[in-house]
Write a protein that holds these residues in place. Structure first.
Motif, mmCIF file in Angstrom:
data_model
loop_
_atom_site.group_PDB
_atom_site.id
_atom_site.type_symbol
_atom_site.label_atom_id
_atom_site.label_comp_id
_atom_site.label_asym_id
_atom_site.label_seq_id
_atom_site.Cartn_x
_atom_site.Cartn_y
_atom_site.Cartn_z
ATOM 1 N N ALA A 5 0.824 -1.213 0.000
ATOM 2 C CA ALA A 5 0.000 0.000 0.000
ATOM 3 C C ALA A 5 0.855 1.259 0.000
ATOM 4 C CB ALA A 5 -0.941 -0.013 1.209
ATOM 5 N N ILE A 6 1.870 1.293 0.865
ATOM 6 C CA ILE A 6 2.664 2.525 0.971
ATOM 7 C C ILE A 6 3.580 2.690 -0.238
ATOM 8 C CG2 ILE A 6 4.768 1.776 2.196
ATOM 9 C CD1 ILE A 6 4.126 4.172 4.146
ATOM 10 N N PHE A 7 4.048 1.566 -0.809
ATOM 11 C CA PHE A 7 4.840 1.675 -2.033
ATOM 12 C C PHE A 7 4.000 2.233 -3.175
ATOM 13 C CE2 PHE A 7 5.620 -0.388 -6.141
ATOM 14 C CZ PHE A 7 6.775 0.286 -6.494
ATOM 15 N N VAL A 8 2.779 1.779 -3.310
ATOM 16 C CA VAL A 8 1.905 2.268 -4.385
ATOM 17 C C VAL A 8 1.675 3.765 -4.236
ATOM 18 C CG1 VAL A 8 -0.449 2.174 -5.301
ATOM 19 C CG2 VAL A 8 0.796 0.052 -4.821
ATOM 20 N N VAL A 9 1.459 4.230 -3.012
ATOM 21 C CA VAL A 9 1.274 5.669 -2.778
ATOM 22 C C VAL A 9 2.511 6.439 -3.240
ATOM 23 C CG1 VAL A 9 1.036 7.453 -0.989
ATOM 24 C CG2 VAL A 9 -0.353 5.377 -0.883
ATOM 25 N N GLY A 10 3.686 5.969 -2.831
ATOM 26 C CA GLY A 10 4.921 6.650 -3.225
ATOM 27 C C GLY A 10 5.171 6.588 -4.717
ATOM 28 N N PHE A 11 4.878 5.439 -5.342
ATOM 29 C CA PHE A 11 5.085 5.290 -6.785
ATOM 30 C C PHE A 11 4.188 6.241 -7.570
ATOM 31 C CE2 PHE A 11 3.683 3.093 -10.731
ATOM 32 C CZ PHE A 11 4.868 3.217 -11.434
ATOM 33 N N ILE A 12 2.929 6.347 -7.161
ATOM 34 C CA ILE A 12 2.018 7.283 -7.836
ATOM 35 C C ILE A 12 2.548 8.711 -7.715
ATOM 36 C CG2 ILE A 12 -0.306 8.286 -7.788
ATOM 37 C CD1 ILE A 12 -1.336 5.526 -6.903
ATOM 38 N N ASP A 13 3.076 9.045 -6.532
ATOM 39 C CA ASP A 13 3.635 10.387 -6.346
ATOM 40 C C ASP A 13 4.856 10.602 -7.238
ATOM 41 O OD1 ASP A 13 3.669 12.951 -4.924
ATOM 42 O OD2 ASP A 13 5.537 12.218 -4.068
ATOM 43 N N ASP A 14 5.638 9.551 -7.468
ATOM 44 C CA ASP A 14 6.827 9.663 -8.312
ATOM 45 C C ASP A 14 6.479 9.940 -9.772
ATOM 46 O OD1 ASP A 14 8.655 9.252 -6.250
ATOM 47 O OD2 ASP A 14 8.585 7.076 -6.462
ATOM 48 N N ILE A 15 5.400 9.337 -10.259
ATOM 49 C CA ILE A 15 5.113 9.454 -11.695
ATOM 50 C C ILE A 15 4.101 10.547 -12.031
ATOM 51 C CG2 ILE A 15 5.714 7.044 -12.120
ATOM 52 C CD1 ILE A 15 2.736 6.394 -12.287
ATOM 53 N N ARG A 16 3.274 10.961 -11.052
ATOM 54 C CA ARG A 16 2.317 12.018 -11.386
ATOM 55 C C ARG A 16 2.167 13.070 -10.290
ATOM 56 N NH1 ARG A 16 -2.878 8.596 -12.676
ATOM 57 N NH2 ARG A 16 -3.251 10.546 -13.783
ATOM 58 N N GLU A 17 2.811 12.915 -9.164
ATOM 59 C CA GLU A 17 2.833 13.848 -8.044
ATOM 60 C C GLU A 17 1.448 14.058 -7.441
ATOM 61 O OE1 GLU A 17 4.844 18.114 -6.885
ATOM 62 O OE2 GLU A 17 5.609 16.965 -8.589
ATOM 63 N N ILE A 18 1.305 13.661 -6.197
ATOM 64 C CA ILE A 18 0.054 13.839 -5.482
ATOM 65 C C ILE A 18 0.286 14.800 -4.320
ATOM 66 C CG2 ILE A 18 -0.872 11.587 -6.122
ATOM 67 C CD1 ILE A 18 0.032 10.475 -3.484
ATOM 68 N N SER A 19 -0.790 15.288 -3.738
ATOM 69 C CA SER A 19 -0.681 16.299 -2.689
ATOM 70 C C SER A 19 -0.129 15.689 -1.406
ATOM 71 C CB SER A 19 -2.052 16.922 -2.407
ATOM 72 O OG SER A 19 -2.927 15.955 -1.851
ATOM 73 N N ALA A 20 0.422 16.557 -0.540
ATOM 74 C CA ALA A 20 0.952 16.090 0.751
ATOM 75 C C ALA A 20 -0.136 15.428 1.598
ATOM 76 C CB ALA A 20 1.605 17.255 1.496
ATOM 77 N N PRO A 21 -1.370 16.016 1.690
ATOM 78 C CA PRO A 21 -2.422 15.343 2.468
ATOM 79 C C PRO A 21 -2.753 13.951 1.932
ATOM 80 C CG PRO A 21 -3.024 17.628 2.065
ATOM 81 C CD PRO A 21 -1.802 17.360 1.247
ATOM 82 N N ALA A 22 -2.686 13.776 0.603
ATOM 83 C CA ALA A 22 -2.975 12.456 0.023
ATOM 84 C C ALA A 22 -1.910 11.450 0.437
ATOM 85 C CB ALA A 22 -3.059 12.565 -1.495
#
Length: 377
Positions: free
Chosen positions: A98-115
């Motif tokens: 779960a936490i890897f998927v969150v970080g990976f999504i942030d790496d490729i499309r950048e998500i907000s800090a609250p997300a």
């Protein structure tokens, strides 16, 4: 029952760690090639110190190394006590995914800090659901608190948020985070093995040693590709994964050591309570995180705001290059690890002179290096 009869020996753990290292090392170049084809690269800017577009999804390779080695341990008979009627390994695997998927999504499309925070909280809740939590919280010189069911989920999430943010913030120079976590996880593996050798000291079966050695393995396998000049970065996917693995190993070892046993070293060991030891071992990223929070609060900036005030940036401003700055911070992590592990292994806290001398020498080296003196002149 003596803990030694319930858990495998050090050799079995080292085999699993070696599998994690070899798989991560072999997969990382493939991930780098995929990242370039997909455009998963980070461009240079005024905040970053690299000068060419570089893949930033190395966390994929680390995650693959972790999963393969984790699966290998499941196939080894010596680890059967850990997996028999025991839900914690599944909890670690699901939370890490779960936490890897969150970080990976942030790496490729950048998500907000609250997300990202919400994703980390979800991973923490998964750990809690599967029982990957601490039982005791010992405050040095005060008391031991047995955590009630109401407090366990909150403490689990807070501990996870602290570890993931500490690793994420220190990931600013080539090889810095991977090296610090490798040293810290290695030190904590030795500590967990020491506790497991003392009958009745550590609640068994305990997944902490396995998670710690897996963390060492994926960091060691990734480092050759990540050290300056880096050919790939771990990205948030890798940093958040390492933060979760460190949170798990420290909480299930440090938070499950028998609070009624003074342990080796007596009062010295009591001061270096099991949950305080990882805070010393990871002192570099934790101090960096605290300074960042204070610095940004003073400027009325958000905690997630980026800046160039981290410890590694300050070393570079002094005149140390990337490699020397990284090696200095690695050395501090090693010395802090030696400082807290000495009484645990010797039962004595009296001979800190060699470690103190090494720390003083490192301070003088940092301040008085010939290149720094030339720059000042």
């Amino acid at each position: 029952v003596p803990s030694a009869t319930l858990m495998p020996g050090t050799g079995a753990y080292l085999v699993v760690g070696a599998i994690a290292a070899v798989v991560t090392f072999g997969v990382t170049p493939l991930v780098g090639g995929l990242a370039r084809r997909m455009g998963w690269v980070v461009q240079p800017d005024e905040r970053r110190v690299h000068t060419v577009a570089t893949p930033d999804v190395g966390g994929i390779a680390m995650f693959i190394g972790f999963v393969v080695a984790f699966g290998a341990s499941r196939l080894m008979d010596v680890f059967d006590p850990l997996y028999a009627n025991f839900t914690e390994p599944r909890g670690v695997l699901f939370a890490a995914t779960a936490i890897f998927v969150v970080g990976f999504i942030d790496d490729i499309r950048e998500i907000s800090a609250p997300a990202k925070v919400m994703g980390t909280i979800i991973a923490g809740v998964i750990l809690w659901i599967y029982g990957v939590t601490m039982y005791y919280f010992r405050v040095p010189f005060l008391d031991v608190y047995i955590l009630s069911n109401d407090w366990v989920p909150l403490i689990t999430v807070i501990w996870l948020l602290g570890m993931t943010n500490a690793i994420n913030l220190i990931d600013g120079l080539d090889g810095l985070a991977a090296g610090i976590v490798a040293i810290g996880a290695g030190a904590f593996f030795l500590y967990s093995q020491r506790l497991a050798d003392i009958p009745g000291m550590l609640t068994q079966p305990n997944i902490g040693s396995l998670v710690a050695i897996l963390t060492v393995g994926i960091c060691v396998g990734f480092l050759p590709h990540n050290f300056n000049p880096a050919r790939i970065f771990m990205g948030d996917g890798g940093a958040l994964l390492l933060g979760l693995l460190m949170a798990v190993s420290t909480s299930v070892v440090g938070g499950r050591a028998d609070p009624t046993d003074p342990g080796p070293g007596g009062q010295t060991y009591f001061f270096l309570a099991p949950l305080v030891i990882p805070l010393f071992i990871l002192g570099v990223p934790i101090l960096d995180t605290l300074f960042a929070i204070i610095r940004r609060a003073a400027r009325r900036q958000g905690v997630a705001s980026a800046d160039k005030g981290h410890l590694h940036h300050r070393l570079m401003e002094m005149g140390h290059g990337q490699r020397r700055s990284v090696l200095i911070l690695w050395a501090w992590t090693a010395l802090l690890s030696a400082f807290v592990l000495y009484p645990v292994f010797t039962g004595s806290g009296a001979s800190y002179i060699p470690i103190g001398a090494a720390m003083l020498g490192l301070v003088l080296y940092t301040i008085l290096h010939p290149q720094i003196r030339r720059r000042r002149a």
